[in-house]
Design a protein around this motif. Structure first.
Motif, short mmCIF file in Angstrom:
data_model
loop_
_atom_site.label_atom_id
_atom_site.label_comp_id
_atom_site.label_asym_id
_atom_site.label_seq_id
_atom_site.Cartn_x
_atom_site.Cartn_y
_atom_site.Cartn_z
N UNK A 41 0.87 -1.13 0.03
CA UNK A 41 -0.17 -0.04 0.09
C UNK A 41 0.87 1.10 0.02
N UNK A 42 0.73 2.04 -1.12
CA UNK A 42 1.74 3.28 -1.18
C UNK A 42 1.03 4.53 -1.48
N UNK A 43 1.55 5.62 -0.67
CA UNK A 43 0.89 6.80 -0.71
C UNK A 43 1.03 7.30 -2.10
N UNK A 75 -5.54 4.46 2.84
CA UNK A 75 -4.96 3.26 2.99
C UNK A 75 -5.02 2.40 4.45
N UNK A 76 -4.54 3.51 5.29
CA UNK A 76 -4.69 2.86 6.93
C UNK A 76 -6.25 2.63 6.99
N UNK A 77 -7.42 3.34 6.61
CA UNK A 77 -8.32 2.84 6.94
C UNK A 77 -8.86 1.32 6.20
N UNK A 78 -8.35 1.18 5.13
CA UNK A 78 -8.23 -0.21 4.65
C UNK A 78 -7.63 -1.21 5.09
N UNK A 79 -6.38 -0.95 5.72
CA UNK A 79 -5.69 -2.00 6.59
C UNK A 79 -6.37 -2.12 7.95
N UNK A 86 0.71 -6.01 2.80
CA UNK A 86 1.81 -6.61 3.69
C UNK A 86 2.88 -5.42 4.24
N UNK A 87 3.07 -4.22 3.24
CA UNK A 87 3.83 -3.25 3.55
C UNK A 87 2.99 -2.00 3.29
N UNK A 88 3.20 -1.04 4.06
CA UNK A 88 2.70 0.32 4.04
C UNK A 88 3.81 1.19 3.76
N UNK A 89 3.75 2.04 2.68
CA UNK A 89 4.67 3.29 2.44
C UNK A 89 3.94 4.38 2.56
N UNK A 90 3.77 5.12 3.68
CA UNK A 90 3.03 6.23 4.09
C UNK A 90 3.53 7.56 3.63
N UNK A 91 2.81 8.70 3.53
CA UNK A 91 3.26 9.97 3.16
C UNK A 91 3.72 10.65 4.71
N UNK A 92 3.63 9.99 5.68
CA UNK A 92 3.93 10.50 7.13
C UNK A 92 4.71 9.62 8.08
#
Length: 265
Positions: A41-43, A75-79, A86-92
């Motif tokens: 999941x990528x920003x 993306x966080x809501x989906x998680x 399996x990996x989150x690449x967030x913008x914060x």
């Protein structure tokens, strides 16, 4: 005869075991462990860099990246709702930490993979003169930005307008995107004359790819520290762990910088 043969047979057996082990090591060296796929999941701001990284990652490891793009908040809501990422690449930096606290991320796996830069951009050459004057003149109808409640780049844009003393005056002209990717689309399509977007979306080889812009001084908003985290659903996936290590490699960091990011605070 039998007494003398036993040690010989034992040595032959030991040699066969040793040869088998050496062959296994050789095969693993030449043919790595079975390639796997990692759900990332990528920003939205980092979609293009991740595409380039994924190509290198596949070439060097055989592992594949399957990316889902959106705002960090989405993306966080989906998680939280059970999405198979399996990996989150967030913008914060806050969202990965919150997911760890909620038991959805693996402790001690968060790290900053990039530091984003905010830019005020127009698709028209010369409309933005490299300063904030176009905002102060107000000779435009629509200003696009990502929703500050969902996207860190939107929050940084709001902080910038507040620091410039223009927040209340320009708020009626806002066109909000669900992510910085959508904010960029509003400007690129002409639905908004100006927009706050990620520098990475409009920058290559040291210059704007089109139009004109003002790179917002970092002092006008909170740092856009973009963190990654291993999610619990990827804890047993070798491709997920390999990708996080790959992001830290010097060659990958150089590639990230080429897209208009910093890799140090």
């Amino acid at each position: 005869m039998t007494h003398h043969c036993a040690p010989v047979l034992q040595r032959l057996f030991q040699m066969r075991v040793l040869m088998g082990a050496l062959m296994a090591v050789l095969l693993l060296t030449v043919f790595p462990l079975r390639a796997a796929e990692v759900q990332v999941a990528v920003a939205a701001n980092f979609a293009a860099p991740l595409n380039a990284i994924a190509q290198r990652f596949a070439q060097q490891t055989g592992h594949r990246v399957n990316a889902s793009v959106g705002s960090t908040g989405q993306l966080a809501a989906h998680i939280r709702n059970g999405a198979p990422y399996e990996v989150l690449m967030a913008a914060d930096a806050q969202t990965p930490q919150q997911l760890v606290q909620a038991g959805l991320g693996v402790a001690n796996t968060t790290f900053p993979y990039a530091y984003g830069q905010l830019v005020l951009w127009s698709r028209l050459p010369g409309q933005v003169d490299g300063t904030d004057q176009v905002l102060r003149r107000g000779s435009f109808r629509k200003l696009a930005l990502a929703n500050p409640k969902l996207a860190p780049y939107g929050a940084a844009a709001q902080q910038t307008l507040n620091a410039l003393g223009l927040l209340d005056a320009l708020r009626p002209r806002w066109v909000l995107g669900t992510s910085v990717g959508q904010a960029h689309q509003f400007v690129a399509s002409g639905n908004a004359e100006l927009g706050f977007v990620a520098l990475s979306q409009v920058w290559a080889k040291g210059q704007f790819t089109a139009g004109s812009g003002w790179i917002v001084p970092a002092a006008l908003h909170d740092p856009i520290e973009q963190q990654a985290v291993l999610l619990h659903k990827g804890a047993n996936n070798p491709a997920a762990m390999a990708l996080l290590q790959f992001l830290k490699q010097p060659d990958t960091q150089a590639l990230i910088r080429s897209f208009g990011y910093n890799t140090q605070p």
